[in-house]
Design a protein around this motif. Sequence first.
Motif, PDB file in Angstrom:
ATOM      1  N   PHE A 172      36.631  24.985  34.571  1.00 54.32           N
ATOM      2  CA  PHE A 172      37.561  25.805  35.334  1.00 54.32           C
ATOM      3  C   PHE A 172      38.776  26.199  34.496  1.00 54.32           C
ATOM      4  N   ASN A 176      39.087  30.212  35.105  1.00 54.03           N
ATOM      5  CA  ASN A 176      39.867  29.843  36.283  1.00 54.03           C
ATOM      6  C   ASN A 176      39.610  30.787  37.446  1.00 54.03           C
ATOM      7  N   LEU A 179      37.560  29.718  40.616  1.00 56.06           N
ATOM      8  CA  LEU A 179      38.131  28.992  41.746  1.00 56.06           C
ATOM      9  C   LEU A 179      38.447  29.919  42.914  1.00 56.06           C
ATOM     10  N   ALA A 185      32.043  27.605  43.736  1.00 55.15           N
ATOM     11  CA  ALA A 185      32.267  27.629  42.290  1.00 55.15           C
ATOM     12  C   ALA A 185      31.924  26.285  41.671  1.00 55.15           C
ATOM     13  N   ALA A 189      29.193  25.560  38.796  1.00 58.28           N
ATOM     14  CA  ALA A 189      29.535  24.865  37.557  1.00 58.28           C
ATOM     15  C   ALA A 189      28.547  23.738  37.269  1.00 58.28           C
TER      16      ALA A 189
END
Length: 368
Positions: A172, A176, A179, A185, A189
């Motif tokens: 993240f 970013n 998010l 998310a 991941a």
Amino acid sequence: MSARNKIRSKLGLPPLPGRSSHKRTPVASRTPHVPKDNIRAVSFDSEGAFPLTGAHTIETAGKYSEEHPDQIVVISMDKPTDQQIEELAEAWDLHPLLLEDLQAPSQRAKAERQGDTLFVVTHSVAYQDDIEEVVFGEFNLLMRGNQVAVLCQDQAAVRAWQAKGFRLEHRFGEQNELLQHGPEAVLHAVLDAVVDGYGPVLRGLETDKEEIERQVFSGDPAAAERIYRLSREIIELRQMSNGLATVIRRLLIGTTRYGTDAELRMYLDDVSDHLSQIIPDIAELRDALNQILQVNATLVSQRQNEDMKKISGWAAIIFAPTLIGAIYGMNFTNMPELEWSFGYPLALAAMFGFAAFLFIVFKKKDWM
């Protein structure tokens, strides 16, 4: 020196660190007394990751997620006990069937919804080159609201979760904007990290396949066992990859049904594309091992034929003097050669001459 290092020595390769046994390490069972530090909670927002602390991590994370609906709260549990899973089920009000799945080890890869909770089972992969074994780690993921629970059901999953590739803070930090798509998310991941783990495994298997090829053509009799063992690992890897493909496909279907962000669907599509490139590589590797096995069987058959030629040749050579000796060993009365003074040396000469003649013939035919 281990058998494998002997093989590598013959092939001119450096030795690998040995182990006391080549048997599979059994998955460790859950113990009733696991320290509380096996449960952690982290909150993610646009500014970064913030650990959540408290006497009861699950309860603390639940209250924090209610107070901060704009943040993503991730609870990770390393080899949780049944009591800890029941605590999570009570806090999340999980269905009894879902609780049963969480407490049952060795789940197949799947993705299903129970009410407002998404349940995903997936497996990390890693390759231990010293014992030529693919190690699988089982992850159970629960997602509801802005909370995500990641249950590492065995030691292999714990090691994978602690590795850099699975660290959400790292992923993240680089992307970013993920998010902004909510708790999905986190699911992306984890699945992306799982798919990324197939690359090193395939490279390790490919290296061992090349070693086996050299081993087969060098005539090493241990090659067949090594081929069978590696084929078993590839079969298991194919099963896991097909299960993961099914999970991602169901999640992609769910993105349309449950109105998931279109951009996040693109990220899942990207993970699916990477996996679709890996699955043919696994199939190709299995086909290559099957071909190597056939070549090894052919070479073994040829070597056996050569041995049979030598055995047959020597049997014929030994049979020639045995036949002459058997004839003159009958001691019948009317055998004029028995009274002849040159009979004995002539019989010996015939034995040696016949044997030498056969030896020359077989030598020219490359039987000897």
